[in-house]
Design a protein around this motif. Structure first.
Motif, PDB file in Angstrom:
ATOM      1  N   LEU A 134      -3.541   8.591  34.226  1.00  0.00           N
ATOM      2  CA  LEU A 134      -2.086   8.596  34.117  1.00  0.00           C
ATOM      3  C   LEU A 134      -1.644   7.202  34.532  1.00  0.00           C
ATOM      4  CD1 LEU A 134       0.474  10.151  33.480  1.00  0.00           C
ATOM      5  CD2 LEU A 134       0.586  10.814  35.890  1.00  0.00           C
ATOM      6  N   ILE A 135      -1.179   6.430  33.557  1.00  0.00           N
ATOM      7  CA  ILE A 135      -0.892   5.009  33.751  1.00  0.00           C
ATOM      8  C   ILE A 135       0.520   4.690  33.272  1.00  0.00           C
ATOM      9  CG2 ILE A 135      -1.590   2.667  33.144  1.00  0.00           C
ATOM     10  CD1 ILE A 135      -4.321   3.713  32.488  1.00  0.00           C
ATOM     11  N   THR A 136       1.217   3.847  34.038  1.00  0.00           N
ATOM     12  CA  THR A 136       2.512   3.326  33.611  1.00  0.00           C
ATOM     13  C   THR A 136       2.395   1.811  33.457  1.00  0.00           C
ATOM     14  OG1 THR A 136       3.692   5.067  34.788  1.00  0.00           O
ATOM     15  CG2 THR A 136       4.956   3.107  34.192  1.00  0.00           C
ATOM     16  N   PRO A 137       2.604   1.301  32.231  1.00  0.00           N
ATOM     17  CA  PRO A 137       2.563  -0.151  32.028  1.00  0.00           C
ATOM     18  C   PRO A 137       3.903  -0.780  32.360  1.00  0.00           C
ATOM     19  CG  PRO A 137       2.900   0.949  29.935  1.00  0.00           C
ATOM     20  CD  PRO A 137       2.761   2.033  30.976  1.00  0.00           C
ATOM     21  N   ASP A 138       3.888  -2.025  32.811  1.00  0.00           N
ATOM     22  CA  ASP A 138       5.125  -2.762  33.066  1.00  0.00           C
ATOM     23  C   ASP A 138       5.635  -3.462  31.807  1.00  0.00           C
ATOM     24  OD1 ASP A 138       5.378  -2.023  35.696  1.00  0.00           O
ATOM     25  OD2 ASP A 138       4.448  -3.837  36.498  1.00  0.00           O
ATOM     26  N   GLN A 139       4.772  -3.575  30.787  1.00  0.00           N
ATOM     27  CA  GLN A 139       5.197  -4.208  29.548  1.00  0.00           C
ATOM     28  C   GLN A 139       4.488  -3.571  28.361  1.00  0.00           C
ATOM     29  OE1 GLN A 139       3.741  -8.337  29.280  1.00  0.00           O
ATOM     30  NE2 GLN A 139       2.955  -7.982  31.338  1.00  0.00           N
ATOM     31  N   THR A 140       5.081  -3.672  27.192  1.00  0.00           N
ATOM     32  CA  THR A 140       4.521  -3.104  25.972  1.00  0.00           C
ATOM     33  C   THR A 140       3.166  -3.725  25.684  1.00  0.00           C
ATOM     34  OG1 THR A 140       6.732  -2.746  25.090  1.00  0.00           O
ATOM     35  CG2 THR A 140       4.930  -2.755  23.505  1.00  0.00           C
ATOM     36  N   GLY A 141       2.206  -2.890  25.301  1.00  0.00           N
ATOM     37  CA  GLY A 141       0.884  -3.384  24.931  1.00  0.00           C
ATOM     38  C   GLY A 141      -0.082  -3.570  26.086  1.00  0.00           C
ATOM     39  N   ALA A 142       0.361  -3.334  27.310  1.00  0.00           N
ATOM     40  CA  ALA A 142      -0.482  -3.589  28.483  1.00  0.00           C
ATOM     41  C   ALA A 142      -1.683  -2.655  28.540  1.00  0.00           C
ATOM     42  CB  ALA A 142       0.328  -3.485  29.761  1.00  0.00           C
ATOM     43  N   ILE A 143      -1.520  -1.415  28.121  1.00  0.00           N
ATOM     44  CA  ILE A 143      -2.643  -0.474  28.187  1.00  0.00           C
ATOM     45  C   ILE A 143      -3.681  -0.774  27.123  1.00  0.00           C
ATOM     46  CG2 ILE A 143      -3.282   1.958  27.903  1.00  0.00           C
ATOM     47  CD1 ILE A 143      -0.741   2.692  29.355  1.00  0.00           C
ATOM     48  N   ALA A 144      -3.245  -1.226  25.978  1.00  0.00           N
ATOM     49  CA  ALA A 144      -4.179  -1.535  24.893  1.00  0.00           C
ATOM     50  C   ALA A 144      -4.922  -2.850  25.130  1.00  0.00           C
ATOM     51  CB  ALA A 144      -3.424  -1.622  23.576  1.00  0.00           C
ATOM     52  N   ALA A 145      -4.461  -3.660  26.057  1.00  0.00           N
ATOM     53  CA  ALA A 145      -5.086  -4.976  26.279  1.00  0.00           C
ATOM     54  C   ALA A 145      -6.488  -4.874  26.815  1.00  0.00           C
ATOM     55  CB  ALA A 145      -4.234  -5.800  27.231  1.00  0.00           C
TER      56      ALA A 145
END
Length: 75
Positions: free
Chosen positions: A64-75
């Motif tokens: 369960l992850i919350t990114p601070d910016q778009t695309g951060a999880i896919a990086a």
């Protein structure tokens, strides 16, 4: 059928499931789990993501992850 694209918005928590290849085990020993968590911590810090919860199963992982910016999880 193709998977629907993930909703990727900053500040919105995402449930991420990561499977082993062909549902084979991801972890064989405790050291494998320890290394995974170390890498997860480093990458979450590097990509500005907040890991709220995780479950390490033998052949898959739930995050369960919350990114601070778009695309951060896919990086």
């Amino acid at each position: 059928m193709a998977r629907q694209p993930r909703v990727d918005l900053p500040g919105i928590a995402q449930h991420v499931i990561q499977h082993g290849n062909d549902r084979q085990p991801c972890f064989f020993r405790d050291i494998d789990r320890t290394r995974y968590l170390q890498d997860l911590r480093e990458l979450a810090l590097a990509h500005d993501c907040h890991v709220h919860a995780y479950v390490l199963m033998t052949n898959h992982v739930h995050l369960l992850i919350t990114p601070d910016q778009t695309g951060a999880i896919a990086a």
